[in-house]
Design a protein around this motif. Structure first.
Motif, PDB file in Angstrom:
ATOM      1  N   LEU A 124      99.917  11.211  60.936  1.00  0.00           N
ATOM      2  CA  LEU A 124      98.564  10.725  61.235  1.00  0.00           C
ATOM      3  C   LEU A 124      98.083  10.623  59.748  1.00  0.00           C
ATOM      4  O   LEU A 124      98.162  11.263  58.869  1.00  0.00           O
ATOM      5  CB  LEU A 124      97.651  12.000  61.628  1.00  0.00           C
ATOM      6  N   TYR A 125      97.702   9.403  59.229  1.00  0.00           N
ATOM      7  CA  TYR A 125      97.150   9.075  57.720  1.00  0.00           C
ATOM      8  C   TYR A 125      96.319   7.897  57.882  1.00  0.00           C
ATOM      9  O   TYR A 125      96.227   7.213  58.697  1.00  0.00           O
ATOM     10  CB  TYR A 125      98.357   8.724  56.867  1.00  0.00           C
ATOM     11  N   TYR A 126      95.504   7.831  56.825  1.00  0.00           N
ATOM     12  CA  TYR A 126      94.565   6.738  56.547  1.00  0.00           C
ATOM     13  C   TYR A 126      95.193   5.558  56.543  1.00  0.00           C
ATOM     14  O   TYR A 126      96.221   5.316  55.808  1.00  0.00           O
ATOM     15  CB  TYR A 126      93.801   6.771  55.383  1.00  0.00           C
ATOM     16  N   GLY A 127      95.007   4.515  57.597  1.00  0.00           N
ATOM     17  CA  GLY A 127      95.523   3.081  57.524  1.00  0.00           C
ATOM     18  C   GLY A 127      96.883   3.006  58.344  1.00  0.00           C
ATOM     19  O   GLY A 127      97.480   2.006  58.255  1.00  0.00           O
ATOM     20  N   ILE A 128      97.199   4.088  59.142  1.00  0.00           N
ATOM     21  CA  ILE A 128      98.334   3.936  60.028  1.00  0.00           C
ATOM     22  C   ILE A 128      97.955   2.826  60.788  1.00  0.00           C
ATOM     23  O   ILE A 128      96.797   2.465  61.484  1.00  0.00           O
ATOM     24  CB  ILE A 128      98.465   5.015  60.786  1.00  0.00           C
ATOM     25  N   THR A 129      99.034   2.030  61.296  1.00  0.00           N
ATOM     26  CA  THR A 129      98.597   0.745  62.240  1.00  0.00           C
ATOM     27  C   THR A 129      98.607   0.866  63.630  1.00  0.00           C
ATOM     28  O   THR A 129      99.241   2.069  64.211  1.00  0.00           O
ATOM     29  CB  THR A 129      99.634  -0.574  61.686  1.00  0.00           C
ATOM     30  N   ALA A 130      98.226   0.101  64.331  1.00  0.00           N
ATOM     31  CA  ALA A 130      97.939   0.326  65.830  1.00  0.00           C
ATOM     32  C   ALA A 130      99.637   0.310  66.310  1.00  0.00           C
ATOM     33  O   ALA A 130      99.868   1.016  67.303  1.00  0.00           O
ATOM     34  CB  ALA A 130      97.177  -0.972  66.380  1.00  0.00           C
ATOM     35  N   GLU A 131     100.253  -0.502  65.715  1.00  0.00           N
ATOM     36  CA  GLU A 131     101.516  -0.656  66.232  1.00  0.00           C
ATOM     37  C   GLU A 131     102.519   0.694  65.962  1.00  0.00           C
ATOM     38  O   GLU A 131     103.156   1.070  66.883  1.00  0.00           O
ATOM     39  CB  GLU A 131     102.318  -1.892  65.252  1.00  0.00           C
ATOM     40  N   GLU A 132     102.142   1.186  64.913  1.00  0.00           N
ATOM     41  CA  GLU A 132     102.749   2.439  64.368  1.00  0.00           C
ATOM     42  C   GLU A 132     102.359   3.723  65.341  1.00  0.00           C
ATOM     43  O   GLU A 132     103.011   4.247  65.889  1.00  0.00           O
ATOM     44  CB  GLU A 132     102.470   2.763  62.936  1.00  0.00           C
ATOM     45  N   ARG A 133     101.291   3.752  65.622  1.00  0.00           N
ATOM     46  CA  ARG A 133     100.736   4.842  66.534  1.00  0.00           C
ATOM     47  C   ARG A 133     100.953   4.750  67.909  1.00  0.00           C
ATOM     48  O   ARG A 133     101.171   5.596  68.596  1.00  0.00           O
ATOM     49  CB  ARG A 133      99.167   5.197  66.358  1.00  0.00           C
ATOM     50  N   GLU A 134     101.092   3.420  68.298  1.00  0.00           N
ATOM     51  CA  GLU A 134     101.612   3.096  69.707  1.00  0.00           C
ATOM     52  C   GLU A 134     103.098   3.305  69.847  1.00  0.00           C
ATOM     53  O   GLU A 134     103.584   3.861  71.104  1.00  0.00           O
ATOM     54  CB  GLU A 134     101.486   1.643  70.110  1.00  0.00           C
ATOM     55  N   GLN A 135     103.997   3.235  68.730  1.00  0.00           N
ATOM     56  CA  GLN A 135     105.232   3.544  68.799  1.00  0.00           C
ATOM     57  C   GLN A 135     105.323   5.112  68.961  1.00  0.00           C
ATOM     58  O   GLN A 135     106.497   5.432  69.655  1.00  0.00           O
ATOM     59  CB  GLN A 135     105.692   3.248  67.606  1.00  0.00           C
ATOM     60  N   VAL A 136     104.627   5.983  68.447  1.00  0.00           N
ATOM     61  CA  VAL A 136     104.556   7.202  68.802  1.00  0.00           C
ATOM     62  C   VAL A 136     104.325   7.496  69.987  1.00  0.00           C
ATOM     63  O   VAL A 136     105.153   8.503  70.339  1.00  0.00           O
ATOM     64  CB  VAL A 136     103.655   7.888  67.469  1.00  0.00           C
ATOM     65  N   VAL A 137     103.491   7.301  70.551  1.00  0.00           N
ATOM     66  CA  VAL A 137     103.016   7.334  71.880  1.00  0.00           C
ATOM     67  C   VAL A 137     104.139   7.107  72.696  1.00  0.00           C
ATOM     68  O   VAL A 137     104.571   7.938  73.637  1.00  0.00           O
ATOM     69  CB  VAL A 137     101.621   6.870  72.179  1.00  0.00           C
ATOM     70  N   GLU A 138     104.651   6.008  72.532  1.00  0.00           N
ATOM     71  CA  GLU A 138     105.626   5.505  73.337  1.00  0.00           C
ATOM     72  C   GLU A 138     106.917   6.368  73.698  1.00  0.00           C
ATOM     73  O   GLU A 138     107.668   6.666  74.521  1.00  0.00           O
ATOM     74  CB  GLU A 138     106.095   4.033  73.333  1.00  0.00           C
ATOM     75  N   ALA A 139     107.137   6.787  72.140  1.00  0.00           N
ATOM     76  CA  ALA A 139     108.459   7.654  72.125  1.00  0.00           C
ATOM     77  C   ALA A 139     108.319   9.133  72.596  1.00  0.00           C
ATOM     78  O   ALA A 139     109.327   9.532  73.193  1.00  0.00           O
ATOM     79  CB  ALA A 139     108.618   7.844  70.346  1.00  0.00           C
ATOM     80  N   ILE A 140     106.964   9.445  72.623  1.00  0.00           N
ATOM     81  CA  ILE A 140     106.623  10.865  73.188  1.00  0.00           C
ATOM     82  C   ILE A 140     106.908  10.498  74.766  1.00  0.00           C
ATOM     83  O   ILE A 140     107.337  11.381  75.533  1.00  0.00           O
ATOM     84  CB  ILE A 140     105.405  11.286  72.911  1.00  0.00           C
ATOM     85  N   ARG A 141     106.285   9.337  75.372  1.00  0.00           N
ATOM     86  CA  ARG A 141     106.465   9.139  76.631  1.00  0.00           C
ATOM     87  C   ARG A 141     108.105   9.213  77.265  1.00  0.00           C
ATOM     88  O   ARG A 141     108.362   9.607  78.052  1.00  0.00           O
ATOM     89  CB  ARG A 141     105.741   7.948  77.231  1.00  0.00           C
ATOM     90  N   ALA A 142     108.583   8.429  76.382  1.00  0.00           N
ATOM     91  CA  ALA A 142     110.125   8.216  76.705  1.00  0.00           C
ATOM     92  C   ALA A 142     110.904   9.541  76.557  1.00  0.00           C
ATOM     93  O   ALA A 142     111.823   9.754  77.512  1.00  0.00           O
ATOM     94  CB  ALA A 142     110.572   7.366  75.676  1.00  0.00           C
ATOM     95  N   TRP A 143     110.552  10.523  75.774  1.00  0.00           N
ATOM     96  CA  TRP A 143     111.236  11.795  75.675  1.00  0.00           C
ATOM     97  C   TRP A 143     110.888  12.500  76.933  1.00  0.00           C
ATOM     98  O   TRP A 143     111.734  13.314  77.533  1.00  0.00           O
ATOM     99  CB  TRP A 143     110.823  12.481  74.617  1.00  0.00           C
ATOM    100  N   CYS A 144     109.536  12.432  77.321  1.00  0.00           N
ATOM    101  CA  CYS A 144     109.078  13.175  78.592  1.00  0.00           C
ATOM    102  C   CYS A 144     109.870  12.741  79.780  1.00  0.00           C
ATOM    103  O   CYS A 144     110.217  13.716  80.610  1.00  0.00           O
ATOM    104  CB  CYS A 144     107.608  13.284  78.663  1.00  0.00           C
ATOM    105  N   ILE A 145     110.014  11.564  79.934  1.00  0.00           N
ATOM    106  CA  ILE A 145     110.663  10.905  81.233  1.00  0.00           C
ATOM    107  C   ILE A 145     112.267  11.223  81.097  1.00  0.00           C
ATOM    108  O   ILE A 145     112.707  11.658  81.991  1.00  0.00           O
ATOM    109  CB  ILE A 145     110.666   9.038  81.027  1.00  0.00           C
ATOM    110  N   LYS A 146     112.896  11.242  79.733  1.00  0.00           N
ATOM    111  CA  LYS A 146     114.127  11.451  79.719  1.00  0.00           C
ATOM    112  C   LYS A 146     114.441  13.148  80.005  1.00  0.00           C
ATOM    113  O   LYS A 146     115.750  13.461  80.687  1.00  0.00           O
ATOM    114  CB  LYS A 146     114.565  11.257  78.113  1.00  0.00           C
ATOM    115  N   LYS A 147     113.494  13.851  79.548  1.00  0.00           N
ATOM    116  CA  LYS A 147     113.793  15.304  79.902  1.00  0.00           C
ATOM    117  C   LYS A 147     113.666  15.549  81.367  1.00  0.00           C
ATOM    118  O   LYS A 147     114.388  16.404  81.794  1.00  0.00           O
ATOM    119  CB  LYS A 147     112.825  16.091  78.995  1.00  0.00           C
TER     120      LYS A 147
END
Length: 374
Positions: free
Chosen positions: A351-374
């Motif tokens: 979380l920082y000033y100027g984080i891009t939409a693509e970057e934060r979407e990548q974070v969310v998708e990775a968390i989702r993927a981990w939860c599914i994988k687990k």
């Protein structure tokens, strides 16, 4: 790699660097400009320091306590909070955290008060305010000082009042990890005018040199014990333009915080993660977004997974009372029902000033993927 944080850099700094290098006696320094902004914002006299740790050091010294006197603080905080008082010979008395905010549990304070207690040190974790009404009530009842560790709190409010404006003393941070950064720096706020003057003297090598700068006298002298606690003008130059875009910076961070919260709500409903809670009387500043997992092992597993995907994630604070120095210099009052168990579940997201939409979407998708994988 998506970093956990990224310091702000504006093109305006280059212009200010040149101005600072060409500084001529008689002009207003960038240090003074920052102090003016902060004093106007907080409505309390403020002075720039080399760090928030330094600000807390000065506040602890201004207590004029005796060795063995005590201060009540959370265990879930950075070592600077305790170090400031340990260096003055005081004993940190750690109390448990609230489960919702990880702040000092205001309901555990009164039982920890002894005849040696001098102050309460609330730490506003993640820019979310402690329950200041009750803390102020307790402090008034027992004639205790309040020293706010608002290192993460600039731009956040409790019932409409800025964090850092409640205590007799408070410190904020401008470390590179904070919402507003000068690499390393901080500020001290002191409500009492005479104590503020004393703080100025202590921070300027024990001299009254600021009187000369304010043209109140032609010469200065050594008054008392002190140290060099004033940051360079070039460091303050880096901070100055950020202060004047404070609302924009805070809004940008809050937008990312809200994005994470909205996008991860479904996982929270499925009890895969726990989302941060902000009490209704608090207006936070988007400093930290942290999820909580089932336990330490699960937290570490998600952290390693995100790191492998090029996303920096990190835990926050091993409780001070369980640290080597914490066991030597302080003590924990009551039961550790929340602090350790909840701290071991916590995982901070980028979380920082100027984080891009693509970057934060990548974070969310990775968390989702981990939860599914687990």
């Amino acid at each position: 790699m998506i970093p956990l944080h990224r310091p702000i850099y504006q093109k305006k700094e280059q212009e200010y660097i040149k101005s600072a290098m060409e500084f001529k006696t008689g002009q207003t320094s960038f240090c003074a400009l920052c102090e003016n902004w902060l004093t106007d914002y907080m409505k309390i006299p403020g002075m720039m320091t080399t760090s928030c740790s330094t600000a807390l050091d000065l506040a602890a010294a201004l207590l004029h306590a005796k060795p063995g006197d005590e201060v009540i603080m959370p265990s879930f905080t950075f070592s600077s909070t305790a170090n400031a008082f340990v260096r003055q010979g005081l004993v940190p008395v750690f109390v448990d955290a609230r489960k919702d905010t990880m702040n000092l549990d205001e309901k555990k304070i009164e039982a920890a008060i002894t005849k040696r207690t001098m102050a309460i040190v609330p730490v506003h974790y993640a820019g979310v305010a402690c329950e200041m009404d009750m803390i102020q009530q307790i402090a008034e009842q027992y004639h205790l000082s309040i020293i706010e560790d608002a290192a993460q709190g600039l731009g956040a409010y409790y019932k409409g009042k800025p964090l850092g404006s409640f205590g007799e003393f408070s410190g904020v941070s401008f470390h590179e990890t904070k919402n507003f950064s000068m690499g390393e720096g901080g500020a001290l706020f002191v409500k009492d005018t005479q104590r503020f003057i004393e703080a100025e003297i202590m921070a300027d090598c024990g001299t009254d040199r600021k009187k000369v700068r304010r043209k109140e006298t032609l010469e200065y002298t050594w008054i008392e014990k002190g140290a060099s606690c004033v940051p360079s003008d070039i460091s303050c130059m880096f901070l100055y333009p950020q202060l004047y875009m404070a609302d924009e910076i805070t809004s940008n961070r809050l937008a990312t915080w809200e994005f994470y919260h909205n996008e991860l709500t479904d996982l929270a409903k499925q009890e895969r993660i726990v989302l941060p809670i902000v009490p209704k009387e608090c207006n936070h500043n988007g400093h930290i977004f942290a999820v909580r997992l089932q336990d330490k092992e699960e937290r570490n597993a998600m952290m390693h997974y995100l790191n492998e995907k090029g996303i920096m994630a990190a835990y926050h604070y091993i409780p001070l009372h369980s640290a080597k120095a914490g066991r030597v210099y302080g003590r924990f009052h009551g039961e550790d029902e929340v602090t350790t168990s909840e701290s071991e579940r916590l995982l901070r997201l980028p979380l920082y000033y100027g984080i891009t939409a693509e970057e934060r979407e990548q974070v969310v998708e990775a968390i989702r993927a981990w939860c599914i994988k687990k």
